[in-house]
Structure formats: C-alpha cells, structure tokens
Design a protein around this motif. Structure first.
Motif, PDB file in Angstrom:
ATOM      1  N   PHE A   1       3.010  -4.157  -1.930  1.00 53.92           N
ATOM      2  CA  PHE A   1       2.475  -4.066  -0.571  1.00 53.92           C
ATOM      3  C   PHE A   1       1.195  -4.876  -0.395  1.00 53.92           C
ATOM      4  O   PHE A   1       0.923  -5.376   0.701  1.00 53.92           O
ATOM      5  CB  PHE A   1       2.275  -2.604  -0.174  1.00 53.92           C
ATOM      6  CG  PHE A   1       3.571  -1.938   0.215  1.00 53.92           C
ATOM      7  CD1 PHE A   1       4.198  -2.260   1.399  1.00 53.92           C
ATOM      8  CD2 PHE A   1       4.185  -1.038  -0.632  1.00 53.92           C
ATOM      9  CE1 PHE A   1       5.411  -1.682   1.758  1.00 53.92           C
ATOM     10  CE2 PHE A   1       5.398  -0.447  -0.287  1.00 53.92           C
ATOM     11  CZ  PHE A   1       6.002  -0.773   0.902  1.00 53.92           C
ATOM     12  N   GLU A   2       0.420  -5.032  -1.449  1.00 54.52           N
ATOM     13  CA  GLU A   2      -0.752  -5.893  -1.358  1.00 54.52           C
ATOM     14  C   GLU A   2      -0.321  -7.325  -1.034  1.00 54.52           C
ATOM     15  O   GLU A   2      -0.859  -7.976  -0.138  1.00 54.52           O
ATOM     16  CB  GLU A   2      -1.535  -5.861  -2.659  1.00 54.52           C
ATOM     17  CG  GLU A   2      -2.795  -6.733  -2.623  1.00 54.52           C
ATOM     18  CD  GLU A   2      -3.570  -6.659  -3.930  1.00 54.52           C
ATOM     19  OE1 GLU A   2      -3.107  -7.254  -4.918  1.00 54.52           O
ATOM     20  OE2 GLU A   2      -4.624  -6.012  -3.944  1.00 54.52           O
ATOM     21  N   ASN A   3       0.684  -7.811  -1.754  1.00 57.72           N
ATOM     22  CA  ASN A   3       1.174  -9.158  -1.516  1.00 57.72           C
ATOM     23  C   ASN A   3       1.922  -9.277  -0.199  1.00 57.72           C
ATOM     24  O   ASN A   3       1.885 -10.331   0.452  1.00 57.72           O
ATOM     25  CB  ASN A   3       2.065  -9.605  -2.682  1.00 57.72           C
ATOM     26  CG  ASN A   3       1.265  -9.989  -3.901  1.00 57.72           C
ATOM     27  OD1 ASN A   3       0.597 -11.012  -3.922  1.00 57.72           O
ATOM     28  ND2 ASN A   3       1.294  -9.143  -4.928  1.00 57.72           N
ATOM     29  N   PHE A   4       2.598  -8.210   0.203  1.00 53.55           N
ATOM     30  CA  PHE A   4       3.285  -8.215   1.497  1.00 53.55           C
ATOM     31  C   PHE A   4       2.278  -8.440   2.623  1.00 53.55           C
ATOM     32  O   PHE A   4       2.500  -9.246   3.527  1.00 53.55           O
ATOM     33  CB  PHE A   4       4.033  -6.901   1.700  1.00 53.55           C
ATOM     34  CG  PHE A   4       4.803  -6.840   2.991  1.00 53.55           C
ATOM     35  CD1 PHE A   4       6.100  -7.315   3.061  1.00 53.55           C
ATOM     36  CD2 PHE A   4       4.229  -6.328   4.140  1.00 53.55           C
ATOM     37  CE1 PHE A   4       6.818  -7.275   4.249  1.00 53.55           C
ATOM     38  CE2 PHE A   4       4.934  -6.281   5.333  1.00 53.55           C
ATOM     39  CZ  PHE A   4       6.231  -6.759   5.384  1.00 53.55           C
ATOM     40  N   ARG A   5       1.165  -7.725   2.571  1.00 57.48           N
ATOM     41  CA  ARG A   5       0.136  -7.897   3.601  1.00 57.48           C
ATOM     42  C   ARG A   5      -0.378  -9.334   3.613  1.00 57.48           C
ATOM     43  O   ARG A   5      -0.497  -9.959   4.668  1.00 57.48           O
ATOM     44  CB  ARG A   5      -1.026  -6.928   3.342  1.00 57.48           C
ATOM     45  CG  ARG A   5      -0.726  -5.487   3.684  1.00 57.48           C
ATOM     46  CD  ARG A   5      -1.909  -4.592   3.354  1.00 57.48           C
ATOM     47  NE  ARG A   5      -1.485  -3.491   2.492  1.00 57.48           N
ATOM     48  CZ  ARG A   5      -2.052  -3.170   1.344  1.00 57.48           C
ATOM     49  NH1 ARG A   5      -3.072  -3.852   0.891  1.00 57.48           N
ATOM     50  NH2 ARG A   5      -1.600  -2.158   0.641  1.00 57.48           N
ATOM     51  N   PHE A   6      -0.680  -9.867   2.434  1.00 60.92           N
ATOM     52  CA  PHE A   6      -1.234 -11.220   2.346  1.00 60.92           C
ATOM     53  C   PHE A   6      -0.247 -12.263   2.864  1.00 60.92           C
ATOM     54  O   PHE A   6      -0.645 -13.239   3.500  1.00 60.92           O
ATOM     55  CB  PHE A   6      -1.592 -11.540   0.896  1.00 60.92           C
ATOM     56  CG  PHE A   6      -2.741 -10.751   0.347  1.00 60.92           C
ATOM     57  CD1 PHE A   6      -3.689 -10.193   1.194  1.00 60.92           C
ATOM     58  CD2 PHE A   6      -2.886 -10.559  -1.024  1.00 60.92           C
ATOM     59  CE1 PHE A   6      -4.754  -9.452   0.691  1.00 60.92           C
ATOM     60  CE2 PHE A   6      -3.941  -9.834  -1.535  1.00 60.92           C
ATOM     61  CZ  PHE A   6      -4.875  -9.273  -0.680  1.00 60.92           C
TER      62      PHE A   6
END
Length: 505
Positions: free
Chosen positions: A329-334
């Motif tokens: 989810f961190e990478n999804f946001r980015f």
C-alpha cells in the motif's frame, strides 16, 4: 403453475412502497401472511430465461415484476443510482428467445458506459454525464439477452465505503451494516432480490468485498480475459468486469457471453457447467497479508472451510500470506495517487475553490488525492518500479500451489458510517486499505479470484465470504471449484431479511 395463474399474479399484485424500517423483519407467520408472494423470486437468471423461452412469462412482464421490487425495496436498501425503467420496457420485446438470458432484467454498475444512461462514477462532478455509446462489454452483455433496468450505487470514483451523491447503501442482512466497496450497490441488489445477476467491476476487490458482506457470489476475471469495458477499447490495469450473482451458473453463463474469444491473450474457456474431478493443491493463508492481521471470528469461519476442502479431497496446506501489505500500500499510494492530481486542478478551475470545499468532490476523495502532493520524485519512481514487477509480490506461490485460499477481508463487515465521504483520507485512509488489504494485490498482478458465500459470523450473524485466487488465465479452475462448493454448502436459498423473499412487493 399455469400461464393463466401467472397472469392473475401479474395483474393482481401491486407495488408496496415501504418508506423505512428500523429493525430486522422477523420471519414470522404474521409477516408471511401479509406478503404478496413473488413467485419468481426463487429463480436465478437462467431459470427466469427458461420461463421466458417456454412462454410462461414474457420479458416485458418480468420487467414489471422487477420494477415492482425496486419500488418496494429501494427506499429501504438504496442501491439504485439511476432508473432505466422506460428504456427496459421498450427493449424487453426486442430480445430474442434464443439469447442466453432472453430478456431477463439486470442492473449495471454506475462505472461503465451504457449509451443514453447516466454514468456518474458516484461523483457530483459527473452527475450529468451521459455516454452516447456503449462499450464493447455492455454490447456483449445486452447481446446475451440481459435487459438493463438501471444502474447501481458506487462510492465516488470507487474509493471509500459510501456515496455522498446517492447516500448510504444499506446491507439487506442488517440495515446498520455496509455493503463494502464500489460494487456495494450491486451486492445489495442481488442480496435483496432486485434481480439475481448484476454487473460489477473489480478494481481492488469490488466484486469480492460486497459478496463477503452480502452473502453473494463474486468473480474477478483475469486481466484481459473479458471484452473491453473502456471507452477507448483498451483494458484498465486493475479493473475487470463480470458479475455478482446468487448462483455460480448465472455468473459462468454471463462470463461465456462476455469473454474475449479472440485468443490474443488466453484461450477462451467457454461456458463452465459444473465441478471438476481434479483435486487441487491449495495454500491456506488465514492470517491475511503482512501488516493487516485477520480477526479471530473471520479466521474461525475460514478454518471450517479449510476442513471442508480437506474432506472433499483437496490438499490444503497452511502458509503465511506471501504479500507484504504494508509495502504494497505504500507503493500503491506513491504510484497511483499522483495520476489523479489533474482532477484537483479541474475542480478548482470550475469552482474557484479548494477541491475539498468545491462541492464537486467529497472531502474523502479530495484529501486522498491531495496527499500525493507531498510525495517526492524518488517515492513516485519507487512506487512505479514496484508495480512494473508486480507478480514478484506473490513470491512464485502458484509454482507450488493451484490456488491461494484466504479471507476476503481481515475484518467483520463494517457498520455504516465507519468511513464517511465527509471524513479525511489522512485520518482514515489506513482503515480503507485494511478493508481491501487481501483483495487489492490480486488486481495488481492481474490474477483471477472468487468470493464464495460459505459462512456466517458467530460474532455478528453477518455473511462471511471465502476468497480463492488463481494464476492469471486459470478462471475455469475457479468456476469448477465454485460449483463444487455450491453443491457442498448451498447458499442460493439463504435470504436476507430485507429482501423480496421477506418483504411485500
């Protein structure tokens, strides 16, 4: 029943609009005696099609039955975004009896282009948007013989749990509960008996999460498997189109009629009609993705299904889920939130106000996108790189196993108001990510998955779904397993209290 008695039923039953209910309707003799029996409620879509083909009812008469259900039930459930009753009445006589569904009414999600029918994506910004051309998927859906009587509610741009434009969609099993995710209106419509088969899109779990909440069957096809649902004829990276239904066979029949049979990506599977004798290697990951642990009551329900699978002869092995949810989810946001920044500029240009105060976007949507303004170039680059090799997040699990079996979501179905459109993403975005923590990675890699309504929570009494994921292209395997589970634990005749089975129509 004879044609004459059916005509008497159709002529004598009248719409009963019920304005509000504050408690669960008891299954009592008193209620049953008041109910004008809808003799068509127990049929699935293929069963209704058979009645049309055998001339026991016409498609036009069946359309009126569904309109009556809407008039009685929608004031309670609120799952209809746009009514298309006149359109459906005009089209009903046109459908060929040779088509799979022969004019059976259906609903489509308010996130796909249907010529002449409003598509808002749940946003005030698009509240007057009316496409002039249907996408290829809708053309195939209508060619299958399904008659569109309206669209179903969605949260704004498929984010969050509720719609500010249309209001709360209530769960037919308990009106205080959510239906979860962007196909919430579709799940509610099937559970309440508006129609037995409804179109849905799945971009992060949206055919599976409502099925968990509403006790329905939801299918997410492999990426590129179906006809295009996009206006440009392409395919969304995450989103696929298919159905939420009461029976597996309805879903499989629509899948067959809307499958891209060109063979450019996958060999078509055609219409799957029953279970397979093949026994499967199933990886069972009951604890959810890393960082989002499953609550005890959901784990308990899945353990029982694991035992059932073993009793059926499948080889079930307990594992830890291979996906690191926190990292995902961190990478999804980015990677994905910055792509929506132009929307904020558009809203400001129209209204002269900050997006969250514009009146065109909910605070939830505006703050979600505004979050991305703080991302650095290095963070965005890292997020994009993560999804360029998305298959790696599952660690090659399908080299060893046929299926991955998990909960649909790590929690019980949330109550209404747990995440409101008027609230800030900064404050509650992590809660929404938790809801979709198990389902969303499936979309990132393009795999296929199903949500099967096999359990009831001992804690809340609400439905609990089980999710099965397979490597992209393995859609047939999932349908065959779904048929087998449907035979082992039938769910079609389990009706929600707030449904056409239990409320006068």
């Amino acid at each position: 029943m004879s044609n004459i008695s059916r005509r008497v039923f159709l002529a004598s039953t009248s719409a009963a609009t019920i304005s509000t209910f504050t408690s669960r309707i008891p299954a009592s003799a008193a209620i049953a005696s008041l109910r004008a029996h809808d003799e068509f409620i127990d049929y699935d879509a293929l069963g209704l099609a058979r009645l049309i083909k055998e001339k026991e009812i016409t498609a036009k008469e069946l359309t009126e039955v569904v309109i009556r259900r809407n008039e009685a039930l929608n004031p309670i459930i609120n799952c209809i975004a746009t009514q298309a009753f006149e359109r459906a009445r005009e089209k009903a006589p046109v459908f060929s009896s040779s088509a799979t569904f022969a004019g059976v009414p259906t609903l489509v999600k308010d996130m796909i282009d249907v010529a002449g029918l409003r598509r808002s994506d749940g946003s005030r910004l698009l509240a007057t948007n009316v496409p002039n051309k249907s996408v290829k998927y809708i053309e195939a859906l209508e060619a299958s013989g399904l008659n569109i009587v309206g669209t179903t509610t969605v949260p704004e741009f498929a984010s969050g749990l509720e719609s500010e434009l249309y209001g709360q969609t209530r769960n037919p099993w308990d009106l205080e509960y959510s239906c979860i995710a962007s196909s919430s209106g579709a799940g509610a419509a099937v559970a309440a008996g508006f129609v037995p088969l409804v179109h849905g899109t799945d971009g992060g779990g949206s055919n599976r999460l409502p099925s968990h909440a509403c006790g329905t069957f939801g299918f997410k096809p492999s990426r590129y498997r179906m006809f295009s649902g996009e206006a440009d004829g392409g395919h969304d990276l995450f989103k696929t189109n298919n159905a939420i239904s009461r029976t597996v066979r309805d879903s499989a029949a629509l899948f067959n009629d809307t499958e891209d049979k060109s063979g450019k990506v996958y060999e078509p599977i055609g219409r799957v009609t029953g279970p397979s004798h093949m026994r499967l290697r199933i990886a069972y990951a009951p604890n959810g993705v890393k960082g989002y642990p499953t609550v005890a009551s959901i784990r308990e329900a899945q353990d029982e299904i694991a035992n059932l699978l073993a009793d059926l002869g499948h080889r079930v092995e307990l594992i830890e889920h291979p996906v690191n949810g926190t990292e995902f989810f961190e990478n999804f946001r980015f990677s994905f939130l910055p792509k929506f920044r132009p929307l904020l500029a558009t809203v400001t240009a129209i209204t002269g106000r900050a997006p969250a105060e514009s009146g065109l976007l909910s605070r939830w949507t505006a703050t979600m996108i505004e979050t991305s303004r703080n991302f650095t170039d290095d963070q965005i680059k890292r997020g994009n790189a993560y999804f360029e090799n998305a298959e790696a997040i599952y660690g090659g699990i399908f080299d060893k196993y046929d299926l991955l079996f998990t909960p649909v979501t790590p929690d019980e179905t949330p109550r209404l108001g747990s995440i409101k459109p008027s609230e800030s993403w900064d404050e509650k975005g992590h809660l929404f990510e938790r809801v979709m923590s198990i389902t969303a990675p499936t979309n990132a890699v393009g795999d296929c998955a199903i949500a099967v309504p096999l359990s009831t929570s001992r804690l809340t009494g609400m439905p609990v779904g089980s999710m099965f994921q397979a490597k992209a292209g393995s859609d047939k395997m999932l349908y065959e397993l779904a048929y087998e589970l449907e035979e082992a634990l039938p769910w079609k005749d389990k009706w929600a209290p707030y449904s056409a089975k239990n409320i006068p129509v």
